[in-house]
Each structure stands twice: as C-alpha cells, then as structure tokens.
Design an enzyme around this catalytic site. Structure first.
Site, mmCIF file in Angstrom:
data_model
loop_
_atom_site.group_PDB
_atom_site.id
_atom_site.type_symbol
_atom_site.label_atom_id
_atom_site.label_comp_id
_atom_site.label_asym_id
_atom_site.label_seq_id
_atom_site.Cartn_x
_atom_site.Cartn_y
_atom_site.Cartn_z
ATOM 1 N N ARG A 170 0.964 -1.488 -0.200
ATOM 2 C CA ARG A 170 -0.011 -0.177 -0.147
ATOM 3 C C ARG A 170 0.784 1.089 0.004
ATOM 4 O O ARG A 170 1.501 1.917 0.923
ATOM 5 C CB ARG A 170 -0.702 0.050 1.432
ATOM 6 C CG ARG A 170 -1.905 -0.931 1.379
ATOM 7 C CD ARG A 170 -2.472 -0.725 0.976
ATOM 8 N NE ARG A 170 -3.904 -2.646 0.916
ATOM 9 C CZ ARG A 170 -4.589 -3.022 1.508
ATOM 10 N NH1 ARG A 170 -4.953 -1.604 2.077
ATOM 11 N NH2 ARG A 170 -5.506 -3.785 0.708
ATOM 12 N N GLU A 187 -0.252 4.207 0.782
ATOM 13 C CA GLU A 187 -0.381 5.289 1.829
ATOM 14 C C GLU A 187 1.090 5.875 2.344
ATOM 15 O O GLU A 187 1.746 5.783 2.689
ATOM 16 C CB GLU A 187 -1.020 4.217 2.786
ATOM 17 C CG GLU A 187 -2.647 3.341 2.354
ATOM 18 C CD GLU A 187 -2.888 2.486 3.086
ATOM 19 O OE1 GLU A 187 -2.345 2.372 3.954
ATOM 20 O OE2 GLU A 187 -4.316 1.931 2.724
ATOM 21 N N ARG A 198 -0.369 2.134 12.850
ATOM 22 C CA ARG A 198 -0.987 0.492 12.715
ATOM 23 C C ARG A 198 -0.931 0.249 11.518
ATOM 24 O O ARG A 198 -1.491 -0.401 10.342
ATOM 25 C CB ARG A 198 -2.761 0.403 13.010
ATOM 26 C CG ARG A 198 -3.109 1.692 13.134
ATOM 27 C CD ARG A 198 -4.585 1.380 13.063
ATOM 28 N NE ARG A 198 -5.799 2.478 12.492
ATOM 29 C CZ ARG A 198 -5.975 3.989 12.590
ATOM 30 N NH1 ARG A 198 -4.694 4.437 13.128
ATOM 31 N NH2 ARG A 198 -6.250 4.393 11.494
ATOM 32 N N HIS A 199 -0.438 1.564 10.550
ATOM 33 C CA HIS A 199 -0.324 1.272 9.079
ATOM 34 C C HIS A 199 1.444 0.780 8.696
ATOM 35 O O HIS A 199 2.261 1.370 9.240
ATOM 36 C CB HIS A 199 -0.526 2.220 8.331
ATOM 37 C CG HIS A 199 -2.392 2.468 8.210
ATOM 38 N ND1 HIS A 199 -3.065 3.517 9.519
ATOM 39 C CD2 HIS A 199 -3.098 1.765 7.408
ATOM 40 C CE1 HIS A 199 -4.694 3.525 9.004
ATOM 41 N NE2 HIS A 199 -4.894 2.313 8.018
ATOM 42 N N GLU A 238 -9.051 -2.375 13.301
ATOM 43 C CA GLU A 238 -9.797 -3.427 12.600
ATOM 44 C C GLU A 238 -8.726 -4.123 12.055
ATOM 45 O O GLU A 238 -7.751 -4.027 11.995
ATOM 46 C CB GLU A 238 -10.068 -2.294 10.813
ATOM 47 C CG GLU A 238 -10.519 -3.031 9.771
ATOM 48 C CD GLU A 238 -9.942 -2.229 8.046
ATOM 49 O OE1 GLU A 238 -10.602 -1.226 8.690
ATOM 50 O OE2 GLU A 238 -9.934 -3.232 8.114
ATOM 51 N N SER A 268 -11.307 -7.002 6.807
ATOM 52 C CA SER A 268 -12.395 -6.919 6.217
ATOM 53 C C SER A 268 -12.998 -7.321 5.167
ATOM 54 O O SER A 268 -12.021 -8.190 4.815
ATOM 55 C CB SER A 268 -11.948 -5.332 4.688
ATOM 56 O OG SER A 268 -12.094 -3.899 5.750
ATOM 57 N N ARG A 325 -2.000 -6.685 12.097
ATOM 58 C CA ARG A 325 -2.424 -6.407 12.885
ATOM 59 C C ARG A 325 -3.367 -7.000 14.419
ATOM 60 O O ARG A 325 -3.150 -6.831 14.969
ATOM 61 C CB ARG A 325 -3.799 -5.780 12.626
ATOM 62 C CG ARG A 325 -3.472 -4.518 11.599
ATOM 63 C CD ARG A 325 -4.406 -3.530 11.794
ATOM 64 N NE ARG A 325 -3.750 -2.838 11.285
ATOM 65 C CZ ARG A 325 -4.473 -1.921 10.418
ATOM 66 N NH1 ARG A 325 -6.306 -1.935 10.120
ATOM 67 N NH2 ARG A 325 -4.226 -0.762 9.113
HETATM 68 P P1 ATP Z 1 -7.384 0.829 7.399
HETATM 69 O O1 ATP Z 1 -8.653 1.655 7.381
HETATM 70 O O2 ATP Z 1 -7.329 0.547 8.396
HETATM 71 O O3 ATP Z 1 -6.139 1.508 6.375
HETATM 72 P P2 ATP Z 1 -8.453 -0.459 5.096
HETATM 73 O O4 ATP Z 1 -9.944 -0.586 5.215
HETATM 74 O O5 ATP Z 1 -7.608 0.303 4.431
HETATM 75 O O6 ATP Z 1 -7.074 -1.093 6.404
HETATM 76 P P3 ATP Z 1 -8.828 -3.151 3.852
HETATM 77 O O7 ATP Z 1 -7.908 -2.772 3.043
HETATM 78 O O8 ATP Z 1 -9.438 -3.908 4.078
HETATM 79 O O9 ATP Z 1 -7.740 -2.091 4.697
HETATM 80 O O10 ATP Z 1 -7.423 -4.388 4.098
HETATM 81 C C1 ATP Z 1 -7.943 -5.749 5.079
HETATM 82 C C2 ATP Z 1 -6.988 -5.931 6.499
HETATM 83 O O11 ATP Z 1 -5.855 -5.433 6.381
HETATM 84 C C3 ATP Z 1 -7.071 -4.677 7.135
HETATM 85 O O12 ATP Z 1 -8.678 -5.123 8.109
HETATM 86 C C4 ATP Z 1 -5.542 -4.847 8.290
HETATM 87 O O13 ATP Z 1 -5.981 -5.949 8.788
HETATM 88 C C5 ATP Z 1 -5.144 -4.655 6.371
HETATM 89 N N1 ATP Z 1 -4.517 -3.995 6.018
HETATM 90 C C6 ATP Z 1 -4.640 -2.828 5.250
HETATM 91 N N2 ATP Z 1 -3.791 -2.231 5.512
HETATM 92 C C7 ATP Z 1 -2.992 -2.116 6.080
HETATM 93 C C8 ATP Z 1 -1.786 -1.526 6.388
HETATM 94 N N3 ATP Z 1 -1.718 -0.106 5.562
HETATM 95 N N4 ATP Z 1 -0.761 -2.099 7.314
HETATM 96 C C9 ATP Z 1 -1.010 -3.022 7.678
HETATM 97 N N5 ATP Z 1 -1.898 -3.636 7.734
HETATM 98 C C10 ATP Z 1 -3.564 -3.792 6.630
#
Ligand code: ATP
Length: 428
Positions: free
Chosen positions: A210, A212, A218-219, A351, A354, A402
């Site tokens: 990602r 981001e 937590r990211h 979270e 998903s 996570r």
């Molecule tokens: P968030 O809202 O916390 O940024 P997201 O909605 O982008 O997460 P999803 O794309 O739905 O997350 O990804 C499913 C799962 O993958 C999340 O519930 C989380 O456990 C994990 N996850 C997602 N993005 C990240 C990240 N940048 N770092 C660590 N774990 C992640």
C-alpha cells in the site's frame, strides 16, 4: 552431547554437554569466571577456572555477543537462579563480536524504535522481541491447519499486476519491461478468479503493498495479508470461517507452546462463543446517543471506534457497511442497497479484517465499477472470469501484523513485522 539450554533439564548430574550460543555476559574474578551463554531457548551460567578450562586465558578479551562453543559438565550444585550450571572444560570462540554493540541486548535502558529497527538483527536477539515472531508463527500455523482441514487450497497469486485492485492511487508503480505495472494491494481479484476456476475454497498468505503516505502505529506499506475466498457462500459463512480460523490459531498456540504463553505479561485465551455483531447503522445510533456526530456514509474515526469497541470484551464484527464506503466488488444487501453484505472484524478500536459477500453477476459488477469511476475495460481480464459461470462467493483479508498487535498488546505495528517498510524506511 550437543544440547540446547532448554534441554539441560533432562541431563543427569555430571554428564558432559556441548552448548553453542552467544556470550551474553562475562564476569572475571581472581580465580574463577562466569559467563552467561544464550541460545534460542534460554540462558545458562557457565563457570570456568584457570587450569580446568581450556581457553581460560582468552576470556578477558572476549566481547559480548561473541559466538562461542562450550563443553563441560552439568551440575545442579549451584547458586545460580536457574538451579543448573555448566563447569566448562573448554570455551572456544567461533566468531568474535565487534565492540561496542550498537544496541545492547540486556541493557535495562530500552532503545527507541528507530535504533531498534536499524539494528534489527540485534534487537531480535532479545527473547521478548523474538517471542513476537515465535507466537505469530504458531498462530499462523494453527490457522493454516484449520483452513487446510476445511478444504481450502493454499494458493500464490501474482504480486506484480497490471490493474489496481480497488482503483485509487495507493499503488507502487513498477517498470515491467516496456509496460507500467504495480505491486499488488491485495490478492482480491485473483482469488475471485480462482472461484470461477472451480477451486471452490482458496487461501493465501502473502505480502500486500500500500503506497499510503500516512505514518500511524497501525499502518505499514508492506504487510502480510491472510486472505480467503469461498464459493457458494455468503458473508455469514465468511464471518464464521474467520471466527473459527482465529480461534484455531489461538487454540494451537495454547496447546503447543505453553512456555511462550507463560513468558507473556498478558493472558491469551481462546475466545468463547460467537463474536458479537453490530451493524454500521447501530454504531451510528450508539455514537449519537453519546453525543458524537456520526454521519451515514462516513468512516468512523479512531476515537469513535474506541467508543464502539468499549462495548465489547474482545473481537466483534461491524456489519452492513454503506455500499459507498466499500470496494466495487462488495455485494449490496438485497432490498436495502444503500448498505452491503460486508463486515469488518474489530478488536477494541482496531480493524483486523475486512470482508464481504462479493458481486457475482457480471452486469452488476460492471455497473459497480462505473459507479466508482473505474473503467471496466481496465478490468477485462477479471470480468471475463464472471461471464462464463461464476458462483456466488465471499471472503476476507486479515492483516497478520494487526492480529499480533492486538493479541500481544503492542504499541506499534512495526514491532510485529521483522523488517518494516514505512513512509521513510526501506532498510534493513
Ligand atoms: P485501514 O482502514 O485500517 O487503513 P483498510 O480498510 O485499507 O484498512 P483493507 O484494505 O480492508 O484495509 O485490508 C484488510 C486488512 O488488511 C485490514 O483489516 C488490516 O488488517 C490489513 N491492512 C490493511 N492496510 C494495512 C496497512 N497499511 N498496514 C497493515 N495492515 C493493513
């Protein structure tokens, strides 16, 4: 006989042993010296004396964290706390360590996270740090076993891809010969295609990337995603698999690694019963009743999730998220299409997962792509898999780090991954 420190408990008084490990501490007195040797299973005191121990004369030059091999006799006639020590016949240096260490292994002052990560190979020598990964490994092993036993096939999908899973800008571009490619954000599109391919139940443990820019506890920019997808199934089936998968991971850890659990300051138990569920709309009602402003169609803030999470003991699901907040492949709830057959698994404000029932009708899928301003032509390799018999299906993605973060009560997700990739760090 070569043994690990943890194996010494089974050795008889006076028996000869060989131990290999790191010199953690050394104390040289007038006619006797004490070494603490550490291996991956624990520490042991080694006593050596001039005239009795070959190599005694070089002890004074030995630096901390030097790799040594010790042979000697075990004795329980000792003052050492562990109740056992080894009287050394010989101490051999296998590889000397430079001094001073950039990061102390046993120093009581704990270093900041950046120094720890820069010297991660030393940081990981601390048993409590290595324990995070030992536990992660056991949790994952238990989950793998559960999915395997539930008829899932473990798969490996490409990480270099041509299209964004969900559109958007959170992608790392890769120059792929003459073409533009990306590192995959999620195996979503590929695991769905495998449902069309008839594998019926698939799971994958692999990296997700990602791009981001945020910098939060937590990211990560590269994390480990545990993904499942199941055919002829809906969101409720997927939630059950998630609940049982997590319970199996914890059950496996407790059954096989009591010594790990004993070393932790917090309790780890298998959650009892079903994980509670609350709908997105009920979360809004709850927040409003507490004076919070929460609007339908907006994500909850971490503060709001703290309020919602305060209602639950451990894991809980938030279900029926607004369709506008979820990816194009999320199935709307029949008869109430403003919301979707989707869920997040939460633990307190975090979270963890998903998931959702996915759209299986190709016409609906194209329409959903357009409604998210995505071009169906960019997804033709994926849409094709829906045009020749795609079963209804559902699945989820769970971030392994996570899960460790919440299970081990860590402060920062970087502690739960060996070599984190974040906004500024790409080494080590
Ligand atoms: P968030 O809202 O916390 O940024 P997201 O909605 O982008 O997460 P999803 O794309 O739905 O997350 O990804 C499913 C799962 O993958 C999340 O519930 C989380 O456990 C994990 N996850 C997602 N993005 C990240 C990240 N940048 N770092 C660590 N774990 C992640």
């Amino acid at each position: 006989m070569q043994v690990n420190v943890s194996g010494l408990k089974d050795i008889k008084e006076g028996e000869e042993v060989v131990l290999n490990g790191w010199l953690q501490e050394i104390r040289i007195l007038k006619n006797i010296s004490f070494i603490v040797l550490r291996d991956h299973t624990g520490t042991i005191q080694i006593t050596s004396k001039p005239g009795l121990t070959t190599g005694y004369d070089v002890l004074s030059q030995m630096t901390r964290e030097t790799v040594i091999s010790v042979s000697g006799n075990l004795t329980r006639k000792t003052q050492s706390k562990s109740g056992v020590e080894v009287i050394a016949k010989s101490i051999e240096v296998l590889n000397a360590s430079k001094s001073p260490l950039p990061l102390g292994i046993i120093d009581p002052v704990s270093a900041d996270i950046e120094t720890r990560l820069t010297n991660r190979f030393l940081d990981l020598r601390k048993p409590e740090v290595a324990m995070i990964f030992r536990i992660e490994s056991e949790l994952l092993w238990g989950m793998r076993q559960f999915f395997h036993d539930s008829d899932f096939v473990e798969v490996h999908t490409p990480k270099i891809v041509a299209a964004a899973t969900e559109g958007g800008a959170d992608l790392f571009p890769v120059q792929y010969f003459e073409k533009q490619a990306y590192l995959n954000q999620s195996p979503q599109l590929y695991k769905e295609m495998l449902i069309s391919a008839g594998l019926n139940r698939v799971f994958e443990v692999g990296p997700a990337f990602r791009a981001e820019k945020h910098n939060t506890p937590r990211h990560l920019n590269e994390f480990t995603s545990i993904d499942i997808e199941m055919g002829f199934a809906d969101h409720n089936d997927a939630m059950l698999m998630l609940q049982e998968g997590i319970k199996s991971g914890i059950r496996h850890l407790i059954a096989h690694r009591q010594e790990y659990i004993a070393s932790l300051s917090q309790r780890i138990d298998v959650p009892e019963g079903d994980f509670p569920k609350i709908t997105y709309r009920d979360c809004i009602t709850k927040l409003e009743s507490q004076g919070e402003i929460a609007k339908f169609g907006e994500d909850f803030t971490p503060e709001q999730l703290k309020i919602i999470g305060g209602e639950f003991q451990g894991f809980y699901f938030i279900t029926e998220w607004p369709s506008s907040l979820r990816a194009f492949y999320t199935h709307p709830k029949p008869g109430d299409e403003k919301v979707s057959n989707s869920f997040d698994l939460q633990y307190r404000e975090f979270e963890i997962t998903s998931g959702a029932q996915r759209v299986h009708d190709p016409a609906m899928l194209e329409e959903r792509l357009r409604s998210k301003n995505l071009n169906p032509e960019d997804f033709s390799f994926y849409l094709n898999a829906f045009r020749y018999g795609m079963p209804p299906h559902a699945g989820w993605g769970l971030g392994l780090e996570r899960l460790s973060l919440i299970m081990l009560n860590l402060q920062n997700i970087r502690e739960a991954i060996l070599f984190p990739r974040d906004r500024t760090r790409i080494t080590p």
